[in-house]
Design a protein around this motif. Structure first.
Motif, short mmCIF file in Angstrom:
data_model
loop_
_atom_site.label_atom_id
_atom_site.label_comp_id
_atom_site.label_asym_id
_atom_site.label_seq_id
_atom_site.Cartn_x
_atom_site.Cartn_y
_atom_site.Cartn_z
N ILE A 72 0.84 -1.22 0.00
CA ILE A 72 0.00 0.00 0.00
C ILE A 72 0.86 1.25 0.00
O ILE A 72 0.60 2.22 -0.74
CB ILE A 72 -0.95 -0.02 1.21
CG1 ILE A 72 -1.96 -1.16 1.08
CG2 ILE A 72 -1.69 1.32 1.34
CD1 ILE A 72 -2.85 -1.34 2.29
N ILE A 73 1.91 1.26 0.82
CA ILE A 73 2.81 2.43 0.88
C ILE A 73 3.51 2.62 -0.46
O ILE A 73 3.63 3.76 -0.96
CB ILE A 73 3.84 2.25 2.02
CG1 ILE A 73 3.12 2.28 3.38
CG2 ILE A 73 4.90 3.35 1.95
CD1 ILE A 73 4.03 1.99 4.55
N ALA A 74 3.97 1.51 -1.06
CA ALA A 74 4.65 1.62 -2.35
C ALA A 74 3.72 2.16 -3.42
O ALA A 74 4.11 3.03 -4.22
CB ALA A 74 5.20 0.25 -2.74
N LEU A 75 2.48 1.68 -3.45
CA LEU A 75 1.52 2.17 -4.44
C LEU A 75 1.20 3.65 -4.24
O LEU A 75 1.03 4.40 -5.21
CB LEU A 75 0.23 1.34 -4.37
CG LEU A 75 0.31 -0.09 -4.90
CD1 LEU A 75 -1.01 -0.82 -4.65
CD2 LEU A 75 0.63 -0.10 -6.39
N ALA A 90 -2.53 9.54 -5.29
CA ALA A 90 -3.91 9.92 -5.57
C ALA A 90 -3.95 11.24 -6.33
O ALA A 90 -3.23 12.18 -5.99
CB ALA A 90 -4.69 10.04 -4.26
N ARG A 91 -4.79 11.29 -7.35
CA ARG A 91 -4.91 12.51 -8.15
C ARG A 91 -5.98 13.42 -7.54
O ARG A 91 -7.13 13.01 -7.37
CB ARG A 91 -5.29 12.16 -9.58
CG ARG A 91 -4.20 11.41 -10.33
CD ARG A 91 -4.64 11.05 -11.73
NE ARG A 91 -5.77 10.14 -11.70
CZ ARG A 91 -6.41 9.72 -12.78
NH1 ARG A 91 -6.06 10.16 -13.97
NH2 ARG A 91 -7.43 8.88 -12.67
N GLU A 146 -16.23 8.22 -6.76
CA GLU A 146 -15.17 7.29 -7.08
C GLU A 146 -15.76 5.93 -7.45
O GLU A 146 -16.93 5.64 -7.18
CB GLU A 146 -14.21 7.16 -5.89
CG GLU A 146 -13.45 8.43 -5.56
CD GLU A 146 -12.47 8.83 -6.66
OE1 GLU A 146 -12.13 7.96 -7.50
OE2 GLU A 146 -12.04 9.98 -6.68
N TRP A 147 -14.94 5.06 -8.04
CA TRP A 147 -15.44 3.80 -8.59
C TRP A 147 -16.11 2.93 -7.54
O TRP A 147 -17.06 2.21 -7.84
CB TRP A 147 -14.28 3.04 -9.25
CG TRP A 147 -13.21 2.60 -8.29
CD1 TRP A 147 -12.08 3.28 -7.96
CD2 TRP A 147 -13.17 1.37 -7.54
NE1 TRP A 147 -11.34 2.58 -7.05
CE2 TRP A 147 -11.98 1.40 -6.77
CE3 TRP A 147 -14.01 0.28 -7.43
CZ2 TRP A 147 -11.63 0.35 -5.92
CZ3 TRP A 147 -13.66 -0.77 -6.57
CH2 TRP A 147 -12.49 -0.72 -5.84
N TYR A 148 -15.64 3.00 -6.28
CA TYR A 148 -16.21 2.12 -5.27
C TYR A 148 -17.58 2.58 -4.78
O TYR A 148 -18.25 1.87 -4.03
CB TYR A 148 -15.26 1.98 -4.08
CG TYR A 148 -14.57 3.26 -3.66
CD1 TYR A 148 -15.20 4.18 -2.85
CD2 TYR A 148 -13.28 3.53 -4.10
CE1 TYR A 148 -14.57 5.35 -2.47
CE2 TYR A 148 -12.63 4.71 -3.72
CZ TYR A 148 -13.28 5.61 -2.92
OH TYR A 148 -12.66 6.77 -2.55
#
Length: 325
Positions: free
Chosen positions: A48-51, A57-58, A75-77
């Motif tokens: 998660i940290i790497a992503l 986040a834009r 958002e998509w969710y």
């Protein structure tokens, strides 16, 4: 030798024996199980940290209540719920927002009481499994339709130059001193109707040298590039600019719109009050919505006037409404 007349063990006794045998040959919760869980947790947190570093986040620009082209979409969710709301327009939104989720939650709580079999095979739980599978497929379908659904605002309603001008307005923080439609500061004059009071040349001249037009003004002299100056002038020119309509427009509105919409305190209440719609919607939006409402806002109950009225009549009604501020 086991006697053939020995009492048959119950399922509970068999389960207890198997459980004790497995427990004796298994591993301890501490440290084996704890260590394995900790390794997995560290890996997940690390991913998660790497992503978040590689694909941050834009963030969108600050909200602009004067924009008529922004498409508010979750958002998509949450997109499935956004699409689900479209199936229950108007006063029925409370049904999908409150009642249906409460019923769904109650069904989840009742699952252990509805299916009490001890079988572990999913094929032995087909009623509950079918309901769960149908719910998942329904959510996936809503997600897909929400992704493919038409935007709430028709594309191309506002020119790129005007959009650039709005960005310039926000970048140099004009809203600190000026307000538009009640949003912004009160140090300078309200700009909600500046496009109807000054033409393009006057706006450009004032932006280039405010003191030359109004010697006592507190407005500072700002330096713009030619592109920024043109864009900001175009944007300000759209604020409160009056749109001409024919003498037939009020009659067309009374004939086709007044039964559902109120205007100036008179008219129907089935649709929203349009007394100040010109301050919230642009001419392009009003024209597209009057012509074919479902192309602009999916799920709306308003009938389309495309085919019933000529394009000129539709634009005439839209222009009439655009002046209702």
């Amino acid at each position: 030798m086991k006697s053939p007349f020995a009492p048959k063990k119950s399922r509970k006794e068999i389960y207890e024996e198997e459980y004790q045998a497995t427990k004796k040959g298994g591993e301890a919760f501490f440290p084996e199980t704890i260590a394995r869980d900790a390794v997995v947790a560290v890996l997940v947190v690390g991913i998660i940290i790497a992503l978040s570093i590689i694909v941050p986040a834009r963030l969108e620009p600050p909200a602009d209540p004067t924009s008529t082209t922004y498409n508010p979409r979750p958002e998509w969710y949450f997109l499935f719920f956004f699409q689900f709301l479209k199936l229950f327009p108007g006063s029925l939104e409370a049904v999908v927002a409150v009642i249906i989720p409460v019923i769904a939650l109650a069904l989840l709580l009742l699952v252990p009481f509805l299916d009490r079999t001890r079988e572990r095979r999913w094929s032995k739980h087909w009623p509950v499994t079918s309901i769960g599978l149908a719910a998942v497929l329904g959510l996936v379908a809503l997600e897909i339709f929400g992704t493919l659904s038409a935007p709430a605002v028709p594309a191309g309603e506002e020119s790129l130059v005007v959009q650039k001008g709005r960005a310039v307005y926000q970048t140099i923080n004009c809203g600190y001193c000026h307000s538009i439609n009640g949003v912004g500061g009160n140090i300078g004059p309200d700009l909600s109707g500046v496009g109807g009071e000054l033409d393009g040349q006057q706006l450009e001249a004032y932006l280039q040298n405010p003191h030359a037009m109004v010697p006592e003004t507190l407005h500072p002299k700002l330096l713009f590039t030619e592109e920024e100056l043109n864009a900001l002038t175009e944007y300000l020119g759209t604020l409160g600019a009056r749109v001409s309509f024919t003498e037939a427009a009020p009659g067309l509105y009374d004939q086709y719109c007044a039964a559902c919409h109120a205007l100036g305190g008179s008219g129907g209440t089935l649709g929203p009050d349009l007394s100040t719609v010109g301050a919230r919607r642009s001419l392009g939006f009003l024209e597209a919505f009057t012509s074919d409402p479902s192309s602009v806002m999916a799920g709306t109950t308003m009938p389309a006037f495309k085919g019933r009225l000529t394009p000129e009549q539709i634009r005439d009604i839209a222009a009439y409404l655009a002046n209702q501020k």
